[in-house]
Write a protein that holds these residues in place. Structure first.
Motif, PDB file in Angstrom:
ATOM      1  N   ARG A   3      15.399 -14.125  11.342  1.00 24.63           N
ATOM      2  CA  ARG A   3      14.778 -14.198  12.659  1.00 24.63           C
ATOM      3  C   ARG A   3      13.351 -13.679  12.601  1.00 24.63           C
ATOM      4  N   ILE A   4      13.090 -12.823  11.640  1.00 25.19           N
ATOM      5  CA  ILE A   4      11.730 -12.366  11.373  1.00 25.19           C
ATOM      6  C   ILE A   4      11.437 -12.554   9.892  1.00 25.19           C
ATOM      7  N   GLN A   5      10.156 -12.597   9.551  1.00 24.13           N
ATOM      8  CA  GLN A   5       9.760 -12.718   8.151  1.00 24.13           C
ATOM      9  C   GLN A   5       8.435 -12.001   7.949  1.00 24.13           C
ATOM     10  N   PRO A   6       8.454 -10.836   7.301  1.00 27.51           N
ATOM     11  CA  PRO A   6       7.206 -10.091   7.114  1.00 27.51           C
ATOM     12  C   PRO A   6       6.200 -10.883   6.292  1.00 27.51           C
ATOM     13  N   HIS A   7       4.947 -10.768   6.690  1.00 22.02           N
ATOM     14  CA  HIS A   7       3.871 -11.476   6.001  1.00 22.02           C
ATOM     15  C   HIS A   7       3.190 -10.512   5.032  1.00 22.02           C
ATOM     16  N   VAL A   8       3.365 -10.743   3.740  1.00 25.48           N
ATOM     17  CA  VAL A   8       2.693  -9.951   2.716  1.00 25.48           C
ATOM     18  C   VAL A   8       1.405 -10.671   2.355  1.00 25.48           C
ATOM     19  N   GLY A   9       0.288 -10.076   2.738  1.00 27.73           N
ATOM     20  CA  GLY A   9      -0.996 -10.737   2.549  1.00 27.73           C
ATOM     21  C   GLY A   9      -1.583 -10.571   1.169  1.00 27.73           C
ATOM     22  N   ALA A  10      -1.222  -9.480   0.475  1.00 26.19           N
ATOM     23  CA  ALA A  10      -1.768  -9.237  -0.859  1.00 26.19           C
ATOM     24  C   ALA A  10      -0.873  -8.264  -1.601  1.00 26.19           C
ATOM     25  N   VAL A  11      -0.753  -8.475  -2.915  1.00 31.62           N
ATOM     26  CA  VAL A  11       0.021  -7.594  -3.786  1.00 31.62           C
ATOM     27  C   VAL A  11      -0.913  -7.068  -4.876  1.00 31.62           C
ATOM     28  N   PHE A  12      -0.971  -5.753  -5.017  1.00 31.36           N
ATOM     29  CA  PHE A  12      -1.804  -5.119  -6.026  1.00 31.36           C
ATOM     30  C   PHE A  12      -0.924  -4.360  -7.019  1.00 31.36           C
ATOM     31  N   LYS A  13      -1.430  -4.189  -8.235  1.00 31.40           N
ATOM     32  CA  LYS A  13      -0.765  -3.348  -9.208  1.00 31.40           C
ATOM     33  C   LYS A  13      -1.068  -1.887  -8.905  1.00 31.40           C
ATOM     34  N   LEU A  14      -0.278  -0.990  -9.476  1.00 29.10           N
ATOM     35  CA  LEU A  14      -0.472   0.431  -9.212  1.00 29.10           C
ATOM     36  C   LEU A  14      -1.878   0.881  -9.577  1.00 29.10           C
ATOM     37  N   GLU A  15      -2.381   0.408 -10.709  1.00 28.59           N
ATOM     38  CA  GLU A  15      -3.712   0.819 -11.139  1.00 28.59           C
ATOM     39  C   GLU A  15      -4.817   0.245 -10.254  1.00 28.59           C
ATOM     40  N   GLU A  16      -4.465  -0.650  -9.346  1.00 25.88           N
ATOM     41  CA  GLU A  16      -5.432  -1.238  -8.421  1.00 25.88           C
ATOM     42  C   GLU A  16      -5.333  -0.623  -7.026  1.00 25.88           C
ATOM     43  N   VAL A  17      -4.764   0.569  -6.934  1.00 29.01           N
ATOM     44  CA  VAL A  17      -4.503   1.166  -5.622  1.00 29.01           C
ATOM     45  C   VAL A  17      -5.786   1.369  -4.820  1.00 29.01           C
ATOM     46  N   ASN A  18      -6.883   1.730  -5.471  1.00 31.18           N
ATOM     47  CA  ASN A  18      -8.132   1.916  -4.718  1.00 31.18           C
ATOM     48  C   ASN A  18      -8.664   0.599  -4.172  1.00 31.18           C
ATOM     49  N   GLU A  19      -8.460  -0.491  -4.933  1.00 30.87           N
ATOM     50  CA  GLU A  19      -8.837  -1.816  -4.433  1.00 30.87           C
ATOM     51  C   GLU A  19      -7.967  -2.200  -3.235  1.00 30.87           C
ATOM     52  N   ALA A  20      -6.689  -1.833  -3.284  1.00 35.67           N
ATOM     53  CA  ALA A  20      -5.793  -2.110  -2.159  1.00 35.67           C
ATOM     54  C   ALA A  20      -6.246  -1.367  -0.905  1.00 35.67           C
ATOM     55  N   PHE A  21      -6.616  -0.098  -1.068  1.00 34.44           N
ATOM     56  CA  PHE A  21      -7.101   0.677   0.070  1.00 34.44           C
ATOM     57  C   PHE A  21      -8.387   0.062   0.628  1.00 34.44           C
ATOM     58  N   SER A  22      -9.273  -0.384  -0.269  1.00 35.59           N
ATOM     59  CA  SER A  22     -10.530  -0.992   0.183  1.00 35.59           C
ATOM     60  C   SER A  22     -10.276  -2.275   0.953  1.00 35.59           C
TER      61      SER A  22
ATOM     62  N   GLU B 191      -8.716  15.059  -3.932  1.00 33.69           N
ATOM     63  CA  GLU B 191      -9.868  15.489  -3.148  1.00 33.69           C
ATOM     64  C   GLU B 191     -10.075  14.496  -2.017  1.00 33.69           C
ATOM     65  N   LEU B 192     -10.166  14.981  -0.801  1.00 34.38           N
ATOM     66  CA  LEU B 192     -10.306  14.107   0.354  1.00 34.38           C
ATOM     67  C   LEU B 192     -11.571  13.274   0.257  1.00 34.38           C
ATOM     68  N   THR B 193     -11.450  12.010   0.685  1.00 31.83           N
ATOM     69  CA  THR B 193     -12.529  10.996   0.724  1.00 31.83           C
ATOM     70  C   THR B 193     -12.921  10.489  -0.661  1.00 31.83           C
ATOM     71  N   LYS B 194     -12.290  10.982  -1.726  1.00 30.70           N
ATOM     72  CA  LYS B 194     -12.608  10.541  -3.074  1.00 30.70           C
ATOM     73  C   LYS B 194     -11.586   9.505  -3.546  1.00 30.70           C
ATOM     74  N   PRO B 195     -11.935   8.698  -4.559  1.00 35.09           N
ATOM     75  CA  PRO B 195     -10.976   7.715  -5.072  1.00 35.09           C
ATOM     76  C   PRO B 195      -9.688   8.380  -5.549  1.00 35.09           C
ATOM     77  N   LEU B 196      -8.595   7.667  -5.377  1.00 34.59           N
ATOM     78  CA  LEU B 196      -7.302   8.155  -5.849  1.00 34.59           C
ATOM     79  C   LEU B 196      -7.243   8.063  -7.368  1.00 34.59           C
ATOM     80  N   ILE B 197      -6.441   8.914  -7.964  1.00 34.59           N
ATOM     81  CA  ILE B 197      -6.271   8.883  -9.408  1.00 34.59           C
ATOM     82  C   ILE B 197      -4.798   8.668  -9.741  1.00 34.59           C
ATOM     83  N   ILE B 198      -4.534   8.186 -10.953  1.00 30.81           N
ATOM     84  CA  ILE B 198      -3.168   7.967 -11.420  1.00 30.81           C
ATOM     85  C   ILE B 198      -2.909   8.904 -12.588  1.00 30.81           C
TER      86      ILE B 198
END
Length: 361
Positions: free
Chosen positions: A326-345, A67-74
């Motif tokens: 020559r480049i190195q991507p910066h990963v600022g945060a790693v979340f678990k799958l069950e934390e996907v809504n926290e990652a989006f936030s 459902e659009l605009t609602k939290p994701l589910i697993i």
């Protein structure tokens, strides 16, 4: 047979299958496979116990937007049958992009039918190949040795966009000055990395806090401007002795875009890659005329349909530059799958720097 890989997908629907060559895809889009030590084979590099393989193909966990605009589910979903032109992918990491959040709100330019699995990039392993898949080509990219799964998942969208914007579109030359807005975001840091370390340009980073400005300086920017503490236009003037910048990569839009446009030097180029600020600005055509400047746009994913060689080259280049360090991507945060809504936030609230990734481990 299995093989490590990295790559990309659009959020189209549940299921981690990729249809190769000219066939329609059942869910993910493009991905890449790490070549073998011998360099001769791309598939069948490692054997997987048949019991494990069968078990892994029976079901999988999927993040769903129901459902659009609602939290994701697993949910645990049954794996779809593998078709002749498809490969089955075991995902290790997924990159999170602002476009994913827009898609889950129904605001992205590409609309998806509910339910769908959001996401545009991932890394992982080919678990199984369809009967008609003899080689991996066209839709698959190799991960070079020395590039980790985490790095590979962080590369495609951000670095593909940066490379297309700065090299293919703006034709940035060594020694030119490049202004990057939203400089501490995933695309911003990628643009700094590419401009400074690949194209050998001088970079001015513009961001909304001193912390983000300092991070941009650590990643290769020569100067920074905190545009919450004063005029971006005036800050750029001081740093360039009133000459302005040759190239702007703007991901913010709104008033920041307008100030950046006014910061261009004679025959400068501004490349629009997004509107993270929410406001889509208009372009004063008289300014383009008076200063002989160019306003350009980059929608990286569109190149996949319109000019696939350019699209593919941008990703291949990113992987190669990363292998060469020559480049190195910066990963600022790693979340678990069950934390996907926290990652989006984290991304929505602009608390993230660099790429936010989801770990499936």
């Amino acid at each position: 047979m299995t093989a490590p890989l990295a790559g990309l997908r659009w959020g189209l629907g549940p299921g981690w299958l990729l249809r190769l060559k000219r066939c329609r895809r059942s869910a993910p889009w493009d991905l890449g496979i790490r070549s073998s030590a011998s360099g001769k084979e791309l598939l069948g590099l490692f054997s997987l116990n048949n019991d494990i393989l069968l078990q892994s193909c029976r079901n999988y966990q999927a993040v769903l937007c129901t459902e659009l605009t609602k939290p994701l589910i697993i949910r645990n979903l049954p794996s779809p049958s593998l078709q002749p032109h498809e490969v089955r992918v075991g995902v290790r990491y997924c990159g999170v992009n602002f476009a994913d959040i827009l898609a889950c709100k129904g605001l992205y330019q590409t609309k998806h039918c509910l339910p769908f699995t959001p996401g545009m990039e991932f890394s992982g392993m080919v678990m199984e190949t369809g009967a008609n898949v003899s080689t991996v080509q066209e839709m698959l990219w190799p991960i070079p040795e020395g590039v980790s799964y985490e790095e590979a998942a962080a590369l495609p969208v951000s670095y593909g966009t940066a490379i297309l914007a700065l090299d293919h579109r703006a034709r940035t030359q060594p020694g030119e000055t490049v202004l990057v807005t939203a400089a501490a975001g995933a695309t911003g840091l990628a643009a700094i990395d590419v401009a400074a370390n690949v194209l050998k340009a001088k970079v001015i980073a513009a961001a909304g806090s001193d912390y983000k400005c300092n991070l941009a300086l650590q990643k290769g920017a020569a100067h920074s401007v905190n545009y919450t503490q004063g005029s971006l236009k005036e800050g750029v003037k001081k740093l360039t002795d009133n000459r302005g910048v040759n190239v702007v990569l703007d991901a913010v839009g709104g008033d920041i875009f307008k100030e950046a446009l006014h910061s261009l030097a004679w025959e400068g180029r501004i490349v629009v890659v997004g509107f993270a600020g929410g406001a889509i600005p208009s372009v004063p055509a008289n300014l383009l005329l008076l200063k002989n400047v160019s306003a350009l746009g980059v929608f990286w994913g569109r190149y996949r349909e319109e000019d696939f060689p350019v699209f593919s080259s941008s990703l291949s280049s990113a992987l190669w530059y990363c292998q060469e360090r020559r480049i190195q991507p910066h990963v600022g945060a790693v979340f678990k799958l069950e934390e996907v809504n926290e990652a989006f936030s984290r991304v929505t609230q602009r608390k993230s720097t660099g790429k936010v990734v989801i770990s499936m481990k």
